[in-house]
Design an enzyme around this catalytic site. Structure first.
Site, mmCIF file in Angstrom:
data_model
loop_
_atom_site.group_PDB
_atom_site.id
_atom_site.type_symbol
_atom_site.label_atom_id
_atom_site.label_comp_id
_atom_site.label_asym_id
_atom_site.label_seq_id
_atom_site.Cartn_x
_atom_site.Cartn_y
_atom_site.Cartn_z
ATOM 1 N N LEU A 19 42.220 40.825 33.724
ATOM 2 C CA LEU A 19 42.790 41.726 34.730
ATOM 3 C C LEU A 19 44.119 41.210 35.262
ATOM 4 O O LEU A 19 44.914 41.955 35.807
ATOM 5 C CB LEU A 19 41.811 41.897 35.902
ATOM 6 C CG LEU A 19 40.458 42.537 35.583
ATOM 7 C CD1 LEU A 19 39.518 42.438 36.778
ATOM 8 C CD2 LEU A 19 40.646 43.998 35.181
ATOM 9 N N GLY A 22 47.263 34.025 37.367
ATOM 10 C CA GLY A 22 48.184 33.343 38.273
ATOM 11 C C GLY A 22 48.596 32.022 37.660
ATOM 12 O O GLY A 22 48.402 31.801 36.455
ATOM 13 N N THR A 26 42.897 32.712 35.730
ATOM 14 C CA THR A 26 42.918 34.015 35.053
ATOM 15 C C THR A 26 41.758 34.820 35.609
ATOM 16 O O THR A 26 40.672 34.281 35.836
ATOM 17 C CB THR A 26 42.753 33.830 33.526
ATOM 18 O OG1 THR A 26 43.738 32.896 33.090
ATOM 19 C CG2 THR A 26 42.956 35.132 32.788
ATOM 20 N N LYS A 43 37.402 35.180 38.831
ATOM 21 C CA LYS A 43 38.601 34.347 38.742
ATOM 22 C C LYS A 43 38.187 33.002 38.160
ATOM 23 O O LYS A 43 37.330 32.318 38.731
ATOM 24 C CB LYS A 43 39.176 34.188 40.153
ATOM 25 C CG LYS A 43 40.477 33.430 40.217
ATOM 26 C CD LYS A 43 41.096 33.597 41.597
ATOM 27 C CE LYS A 43 42.438 32.947 41.697
ATOM 28 N NZ LYS A 43 43.189 33.372 42.859
ATOM 29 N N ASP A 140 51.593 35.386 50.477
ATOM 30 C CA ASP A 140 52.051 35.965 49.205
ATOM 31 C C ASP A 140 51.701 37.451 49.156
ATOM 32 O O ASP A 140 51.173 37.947 48.156
ATOM 33 C CB ASP A 140 51.443 35.194 48.027
ATOM 34 C CG ASP A 140 52.195 35.435 46.727
ATOM 35 O OD1 ASP A 140 53.336 35.960 46.767
ATOM 36 O OD2 ASP A 140 51.637 35.108 45.657
HETATM 37 N N1 ADE Z 1 43.197 42.232 39.222
HETATM 38 C C1 ADE Z 1 43.151 41.062 39.875
HETATM 39 N N2 ADE Z 1 42.052 40.994 40.635
HETATM 40 C C2 ADE Z 1 41.375 42.152 40.456
HETATM 41 C C3 ADE Z 1 40.170 42.694 40.987
HETATM 42 N N3 ADE Z 1 39.446 42.012 41.854
HETATM 43 N N4 ADE Z 1 39.802 43.922 40.618
HETATM 44 C C4 ADE Z 1 40.559 44.614 39.751
HETATM 45 N N5 ADE Z 1 41.700 44.178 39.225
HETATM 46 C C5 ADE Z 1 42.102 42.941 39.566
#
Ligand code: ADE
Length: 306
Positions: A19, A22, A26, A43, A140
């Site tokens: 998705l 950073g 990822t 994440k 940010d």
């Molecule tokens: N992109 C980054 N974080 C996300 C999330 N929690 N849901 C959908 N897209 C994302």
């Protein structure tokens, strides 16, 4: 019956597409194997990378901040469900925002009309007020870090650059224990965090950052909603920074497509001196928001089923 709580592990989830990513992580879409209808955004932070890049502090702040904010159950904050780790990685199991990033929506529409700009600005103000009242500066805030849920309500994510004002370290280092809402926070970390286009002049000039720095980013985003591009954008980062400190932005609006009220609000937020910049309390009182009842959360957060 055992009262041991089973620890989650990556094998509990089916990992799908990426998705976003950073500097040290990822984010993947993932489904819970026991409930395939339940989607998450996981994440994944590489331990090796975090240690090598000296980011341990940031990852732990991010977890602490998300745990603090979870208690408020605010609809506009990404929810942290679980964290776990294996030999290689740390995992943050977060809510999945089905409609992606606000930046993608802005690119699709090129710019937002004033009705949509009001709706999104009101939600961002409500979110920032909530995090600031919890002692957190995001640092940010930008359209890539704002997601859209099923109802196109906004969700602030990525607290990896956040600063916790009221932590013990600050109390020890502060000679004023009665820090007020408007106080500037002396950021001792000399590294630049955040994104060039939205970074505040106080961070660039004095390496300081406060709640007012998130408000600066809000001002940049309001401009971007109406014009489609941020107010300060140079050919490179240094050029962008020069434009920010010189307050070099222009509406380029010969046909007056953007109403004077918006230009007035942005001009009161994009003020280099952070002490003279409008704070959120005064932003809320701007005539643009005269029809907004800031206490009516149901109306601000349309269709949120909570
Ligand atoms: N992109 C980054 N974080 C996300 C999330 N929690 N849901 C959908 N897209 C994302």
């Amino acid at each position: 019956m055992s009262n041991k709580i089973k620890k989650h592990s990556p094998s509990d989830y089916t990992f799908k597409e990426e998705l976003g990513h950073g500097s040290y992580s990822t984010v993947y879409k993932a489904v819970d194997k026991r409930n395939v209808k339940q989607c998450y955004a996981i994440k994944v932070c590489s331990k090796k990378h975090i240690i090598k890049e000296n980011k341990v502090k940031y990852v732990s702040i991010e977890k602490n901040v998300l745990n603090i904010l979870r208690k408020g159950n605010h609809p506009g904050i990404i929810k942290l469900y679980y964290t776990f780790h294996d030999e290689e990685n740390l995992y943050f199991v977060l809510s999945y925002a089905i409609n992606g990033e606000l930046l993608q929506l802005l690119h699709k529409y090129r710019s937002f009309n004033e009705e949509l700009t009001i709706r999104f600005t009101v939600q961002i103000i409500d979110i920032l007020e909530f995090i600031h009242k919890n002692g957190i500066i995001h640092r940010d805030v930008k359209p890539e870090n704002i997601l859209l849920n099923r109802n196109y309500n906004l969700i602030l994510t990525d607290f990896g650059a956040a600063s916790l004002i009221d932590n013990d370290e600050d109390k020890e280092n502060s000679n004023n224990s009665n820090a007020t809402y408007n106080d500037i926070h002396v950021n001792r970390a000399s590294s630049f965090v955040g994104t060039a286009e939205y970074v505040s002049p106080e961070l660039l000039l004095y390496n300081q950052c406060g709640y007012c720095s998130d408000v600066w980013a809000l001002g940049c985003m309001i401009f971007q909603f109406l014009k489609g591009y941020p107010p300060f954008r140079g050919a490179n980062e240094l050029n962008t920074f020069e434009k920010i400190v010189a307050l070099d932005y222009h509406w380029n609006d010969p046909n007056n497509l953007v109403s004077q009220s918006w230009k007035d609000l942005v001009s009161k937020i994009l003020i280099t001196n952070s002490e003279k910049r409008m704070n959120l309390e005064n932003v809320k009182k701007h005539p643009l928001f005269k029809n907004i009842n800031w206490n009516d959360k149901e109306k601000i957060w349309l269709g949120t089923n909570k």
